[in-house]
Design an enzyme around this catalytic site. Structure first.
Site, short mmCIF file in Angstrom:
data_model
loop_
_atom_site.label_atom_id
_atom_site.label_comp_id
_atom_site.label_asym_id
_atom_site.label_seq_id
_atom_site.Cartn_x
_atom_site.Cartn_y
_atom_site.Cartn_z
N ARG A 38 0.79 -1.22 0.00
CA ARG A 38 0.00 0.00 0.00
C ARG A 38 0.83 1.28 0.00
O ARG A 38 0.57 2.19 -0.77
CB ARG A 38 -0.96 0.02 1.20
CG ARG A 38 -1.93 -1.13 1.23
CD ARG A 38 -2.90 -1.04 2.38
NE ARG A 38 -3.93 -0.04 2.15
CZ ARG A 38 -5.01 0.11 2.91
NH1 ARG A 38 -5.18 -0.67 3.95
NH2 ARG A 38 -5.90 1.03 2.65
N TYR A 59 -19.09 13.32 -11.39
CA TYR A 59 -19.11 14.55 -12.17
C TYR A 59 -17.86 14.76 -13.02
O TYR A 59 -17.87 15.55 -13.95
CB TYR A 59 -19.27 15.76 -11.25
CG TYR A 59 -20.55 15.77 -10.46
CD1 TYR A 59 -21.79 15.75 -11.10
CD2 TYR A 59 -20.54 15.79 -9.07
CE1 TYR A 59 -22.97 15.74 -10.37
CE2 TYR A 59 -21.70 15.79 -8.33
CZ TYR A 59 -22.92 15.76 -8.99
OH TYR A 59 -24.08 15.78 -8.27
N HIS A 96 -8.27 -3.63 -6.84
CA HIS A 96 -7.94 -2.93 -5.58
C HIS A 96 -9.18 -2.84 -4.69
O HIS A 96 -9.89 -1.84 -4.70
CB HIS A 96 -7.41 -1.53 -5.89
CG HIS A 96 -6.72 -0.87 -4.72
ND1 HIS A 96 -5.45 -1.19 -4.32
CD2 HIS A 96 -7.15 0.11 -3.88
CE1 HIS A 96 -5.11 -0.44 -3.28
NE2 HIS A 96 -6.12 0.36 -2.99
#
Length: 845
Positions: free
Chosen positions: A38, A128, A84
Site C-alpha cells: 500500500r 461529475y 484494488h
C-alpha cells in the site's frame, strides 16, 4: 474422511498459542502488508500498488491520451472491482492526485472537470468528473503486452495484474513519492525530466555501474529537485546529503518580490509557494501573524491568483519596510519550509533507503530487463512469422503442385498431411497455405511477401544484435530517453540559491525605542516610545501602564528592541533579555516575568539596566544598604545564562547599576536626599562572588535609591514620590571619600515626600515618570527648573489623591532611533498618537 485424516486435521480443534507470539506474527503480517502492498513505491516504476492498478485499469478500458474521456466513477469501479478492493475513496483520491499539476511534476492522468486546487479545495464527486490517460501515463504502460513485466493474481485470483509497469519514464525521480507505512516513511522529491535524462544518458554512455558513479558528476547534470510549484532551494548541503545517503533536509522558499502598489505605497507579492503548502492555509497564517504583530507594516492581504498564475499581495503601511516583511514572512509562515528527503522504496519487495546513484542504477537495470524481454518477445514473433512467410513463398514457387495435391485430397486433414509429407512443409506452414486466399497468387502479392520476408530478416538481425551486445541494448534505452526529453522536457522551475543566510530573530523585528515597565508583582511589558506624548511640566500624564488594584508599578526603563536589557534580582543575580522578547501591550498588564526569565524560588527582579556599552569597562553596583562593588564589564555581558554578580546581606538588594569607564566620579543619592560624590577609583575591582565595600554612611531608616556618573555637561535631575522635581548642577556636589555621609541634595518636607529617583540629564533629554497606579507622563528636561542644591523644587508630575511616583527613566538624545535635527528634535516623524488619552486627561496646568 478416514479416521487417520480426522486425527491429522486441525478442523474443530483448539490450538493454544502464546499471546505474545500471536500478536507479534499478526503485527508483522499487517506491517508487511502495508509496506509492500500500500504505502511504498517500487523503485522500478515509482508507483504504489493503487497507482499502478488505476493506470492499468484505465489502459484496459482503452482510455488513451487521444481517446474520449470517461467518467471517473467508471475508472474507480473498474479498479476496485478487479484489482484494488480497498474502497472507492482511496482510489479516486489517487487518480485525482495523478491529474493535479501542482502535486506531480509530470501528470500521469488527464482530468476533465473539478479536480481540486492548490487552495486545498476538494475535487468534485467522481460521478461529475472525467478522465483518461495522459500521454506520459500511457508511456508508463508502453509494451506491457510484450511479456516485459511479471504478473500475479489479483485479490480473488480471477485475473492477472502486473506486479510493476514497464515505465519508460523514470517516474520515481521525476514525480517523487510520499507515503507513510508502519514504522517507516518515504518522501522523495520530484526532479526535472531533462536533467534526469541527461544523467541517465551520461551513465549509459560511460558504462559505469551504480557504485562507480561520482556524485559531483551527477550534481553537475542534475543539480537538485525541481518542484512543480517552483520556489527557491536554499543551499546545496541538504541536496548533497540526500543524494549521498538517501536522507537530507532541503530548505524551500516561495518566490516573493516588492512592487510599488496603489497610491504609491509598497507591496510584497508572492508568486510561488513551497511544494505541498496549501495556499489558503498560508494566507490564513499570514493574516494571523499580522493580527498578532508577528509581521509588521502590513495593512491588507489579497489573493489575486487566476489562470495566469499565483499572486498573493500584501499591501504595506506608509512606513512599512518590504525587506523586513519578507524576512518575517519567511520566518513566521510556511513560505519557508523544510522538505525532509527520505529515499525509501521497494527493491525486489524489500524496503530500502537508497542514495541517488543506486536509484539511477536500479532504474537502468529495470529498463535493460524490459528492453531485453521486449526484444526477445519481438524476436520470437519475427522468427515465427519468418517461418510462415518462407512457407508461403515456397508454396508460390510450386503452386501447381500445391493446388494439385489439395484438389486430390478428400479432406483438409489429408491435404495438410500431404503438404507436410510429400512437399516438405512444416505443420504451421501447411496450415498457413491451406488458409491462404487466392488473391495471394497475384504477382503483386508475391512481391509483398518477398519484401515482408526481407524486412523480417533485417528485424531478426537487429533483435539478435540488441540481445547479443549490451552496448547496443544501452543505445536503444538511450534513444528512448532522449525522445522522452525532446517530447516532454521543460525548463527548471525551482531555483537553487547558494548565497543565503538564515535570518536571525533580531532581523525580523523593526528597530524602535520602547518603554519597559515592571510592576511590583512581577508583570513585565513594553510599549513603543511613540505612544507616550510629550507634555508640559505639571501634567497628570496618561493611563498607560495598566496594573491590578493590589499591584503597583515598580520600575521603568527606556531601551531599544534590539538591545539587551539586564534584570538584577534580590539574590544578586543578573539575567538578560532582548527588548523585542518582552511582550508588547497597550493596556494589558503584561506577562509574568517568571515566564520569561529562569527565576529561582523567592527570587524577584529589583532593577533594570540598559545602555550603550561602547567605551565602558566596568559595572558599578550599589545596594540599598549602601554596599558598593565594581566588576569588569566582561563579567556581566557575553552570556545568556543567569550569573551571580554580587553576594548580598540578608534583607539587602541591588538599588542601582551603572556602567563606567573606570575613571569616573559617582554621585550616590539616598531616599532622604543625602548625596555623596566619590571617585570611582576608591572602589577596587572585585570578582563576581565578592560582597563589596561600604560606599556611604546612612542615617537610620534611610536607603540608597540611585547612583549616577558625574558629567560636566549634564545636570542631576531629582524627583520625589509626590511629583516634586528639580535639576541641579553637578558642580554643587564636591568630591568626598567613600563611607562618608555626603551633603544635602534637596530640601524635603510633607509636600515632597522621600526621593524616588535621580538621573544625569542634558537639556535635550526627556523624562518618563510612571506612578504606582500606572499613570505615565513624558516631560522635556528643559521644562524642569534648574535650582540650587538646597532648594525644594517644583511640581513636575501632578498626582491623584493617594497616588505616588514609582520610578522615572530618561530618554536620551543619543540613544533615540532616527535622525536628530540640529536642535535635538526628531526629524521625519509624524506626531505620535496620544497614548491612552481620554476627554479629561489633559495637562494639569
Amino acid at each position: 474422511m478416514t479416521e487417520e485424516n480426522k486425527e491429522g486435521s486441525l478442523f474443530g480443534r483448539v490450538v493454544p498459542l502464546p499471546l505474545v507470539d500471536e500478536i507479534k506474527e499478526s503485527y508483522l503480517n499487517y506491517a508487511m502488508s502495508v509496506i509492500v502492498g500500500r504505502a511504498l513505491p517500487d523503485v522500478r516504476d515509482g508507483l504504489k500498488p493503487v497507482q499502478r492498478r488505476v493506470l492499468y485499469a484505465m489502459s484496459e478500458l482503452g482510455l488513451r491520451h487521444n481517446s474520449a474521456y470517461k467518467k471517473s466513477a467508471r475508472v474507480v469501479g473498474e479498479t476496485m472491482g478487479k484489482y484494488h478492493p480497498h474502497g472507492d475513496s482511496s482510489i479516486y483520491e489517487t487518480m485525482v492526485r495523478m491529474a493535479q499539476d501542482w502535486s506531480l511534476r509530470y501528470c500521469l492522468v488527464d482530468g476533465q472537470g473539478n479536480f481540486g486546487s492548490i487552495d486545498g479545495d476538494s475535487p468534485a464527486a467522481m460521478r461529475y468528473t472525467e478522465a483518461r490517460l495522459h500521454e506520459t501515463g500511457e508511456l508508463m504502460l508502453a509494451d506491457i503486452d510484450e511479456e516485459t513485466v511479471d504478473w500475479g493474481p489479483n485479490f480473488d485470483e480471477s485475473l492477472q495484474e502486473p506486479l510493476y509497469l514497464p515505465a519508460v519514464l523514470p517516474n520515481l525521480l521525476i514525480n517523487g513519492s510520499t507515503g507513510i507505512a508502519v514504522g517507516m516513511a518515504t518522501n522523495i522529491p520530484p526532479h526535472n525530466l531533462r536533467e534526469v535524462v541527461d544523467v541517465l544518458c551520461w551513465i549509459l554512455e560511460t558504462g559505469r555501474a551504480a557504485g562507480e558513479l561520482s556524485l559531483a558528476d551527477i550534481l553537475e547534470r542534475m543539480p537538485g529537485p525541481d518542484f512543480p510549484t517552483g520556489g527557491l532551494i536554499l543551499g546545496r548541503q541538504g541536496i548533497y546529503n540526500a543524494y549521498r545517503t538517501g536522507r537530507g533536509r532541503i530548505v524551500v522558499r516561495g518566490r516573493i518580490h516588492a512592487e510599488e502598489g496603489r497610491r504609491g505605497r509598497a507591496c510584497v507579492v508572492v508568486t510561488e509557494i513551497p511544494f505541498m503548502v496549501n495556499k489558503t492555509n498560508l494566507i490564513e497564517t499570514m493574516v494571523s501573524c499580522v493580527q498578532n504583530k508577528e509581521i509588521d507594516g502590513v495593512s491588507d492581504i489579497r489573493d489575486e491568483s487566476d489562470r495566469e498564475g499565483m499572486r498573493i499581495v500584501l499591501d504595506l503601511t506608509r512606513d512599512g519596510d518590504p525587506d523586513l516583511v519578507m524576512r518575517q514572512l519567511y520566518r513566521r509562515t510556511q513560505l519557508q519550509s523544510t522538505f525532509g528527503v527520505i529515499n525509501l522504496a521497494l527493491d525486489k519487495g524489500r524496503p530500502r533507503e537508497l542514495p541517488l546513484a543506486e536509484i539511477l542504477g536500479l532504474f537502468l537495470d529495470h529498463r535493460r530487463d524490459v528492453v531485453r524481454r521486449r526484444t526477445q518477445f519481438r524476436l520470437n514473433k519475427a522468427l515465427a512469422r519468418e517461418h510462415i512467410v518462407e512457407g508461403l513463398v515456397k508454396a508460390l514457387d510450386i503452386i501447381d503442385q500445391v493446388i494439385q495435391l489439395i484438389r486430390s485430397s478428400a479432406s483438409a486433414a489429408e491435404a495438410k498431411d500431404g503438404l507436410v509429407g510429400q512437399l516438405g512443409f512444416s505443420e504451421l506452414q501447411a496450415q498457413a497455405i491451406l488458409e491462404m486466399r487466392l488473391q495471394r497468387l497475384t504477382g503483386l502479392e508475391r512481391e509483398k511477401l518477398n519484401e515482408e520476408l526481407r524486412q523480417l530478416l533485417r528485424d531478426i538481425a537487429s533483435y539478435r544484435e540488441i540481445l547479443g551486445d549490451s552496448k547496443v541494448l544501452d543505445g536503444v534505452i538511450r534513444d528512448e530517453l532522449r525522445d522522452l526529453s525532446r517530447r516532454f522536457g521543460d525548463d527548471r522551475r525551482t531555483e537553487i540559491v547558494d548565497d543565503y543566510r538564515e535570518s536571525a530573530d533580531e532581523e525580523l523585528i523593526p528597530e524602535s525605542d520602547i518603554v519597559v515597565v515592571l510592576s511590583k508583582d512581577g508583570f513585565l511589558k513594553r510599549q513603543d516610545l511613540e505612544g507616550y506624548t510629550l507634555q508640559g511640566r505639571g501634567g497628570k500624564g496618561r493611563k498607560g501602564a495598566s496594573v491590578q488594584e493590589d499591584d503597583s508599578i515598580a520600575t521603568v526603563c527606556v531601551t531599544h528592541t534590539h538591545r539587551d536589557l539586564y534584570f538584577f534580582t534580590n539574590k544578586g543575580r543578573v539575567l538578560s533579555l532582548k527588548g523585542f522578547s518582552i511582550p508588547e501591550t497597550r493596556t494589558g498588564k503584561g506577562k509574568q516575568i517568571s515566564r520569561l526569565l529562569p527565576l529561582e524560588e523567592g527570587e524577584r527582579v529589583v532593577t533594570l539596566s540598559s545602555g550603550d556599552m561602547e567605551g565602558l569597562n566596568y559595572a558599578f553596583f550599589l545596594t540599598k544598604d549602601a554596599v558598593a562593588k565594581r566588576i569588569q564589564l566582561s563579567e556581566l555581558v557575553g552570556s545568556n545564562r543567569p550569573r551571580r554578580i554580587i553576594t548580598l546581606d540578608e534583607g539587602d538588594e541591588i538599588a542601582q547599576v551603572r556602567l563606567t569607564t573606570g575613571r569616573d566620579d559617582l554621585l550616590l543619592m539616598t531616599a532622604e536626599a543625602q548625596a555623596l560624590r566619590v571617585p570611582e577609583e576608591e572602589f577596587r575591582a572585585m570578582g563576581r562572588g565578592a560582597r563589596g565595600v561600604q560606599a556611604m554612611r546612612l542615617a537610620p531608616g534611610d536607603s540608597i535609591i540611585s547612583c549616577d556618573v558625574v558629567s560636566e555637561d549634564c545636570d542631576i535631575l531629582i524627583l520625589s514620590e509626590r511629583g516634586v522635581g528639580k535639576r541641579t548642577r553637578f558642580a554643587e556636589f564636591t568630591p568626598h571619600h567613600r563611607a562618608t555621609s555626603g551633603v544635602r541634595a534637596m530640601n524635603l518636607g510633607p509636600r515632597t515626600g522621600r526621593l524616588v529617583c535621580c538621573h544625569a540629564v542634558r537639556d535635550q533629554d526627556e523624562m518618563i515618570a510612571v506612578s504606582t497606579r500606572g499613570r505615565t507622563i513624558r516631560v522635556a528636561v528643559q521644562e524642569i527648573p534648574l535650582l540650587s542644591r538646597v532648594a525644594m523644587g517644583n511640581i513636575t508630575v501632578r498626582l491623584d489623591e493617594g497616588d505616588l511616583v514609582a520610578d522615572c527613566t530618561i530618554v536620551r538624545t543619543e540613544d533615540r532611533m532616527g535622525e536628530q535635527t540640529a536642535e535635538g528634535g526628531e526629524e521625519g516623524r509624524e506626531p505620535a498618537p496620544v497614548f491612552g488619552a481620554g476627554p479629561d486627561e489633559g495637562p494639569a496646568e
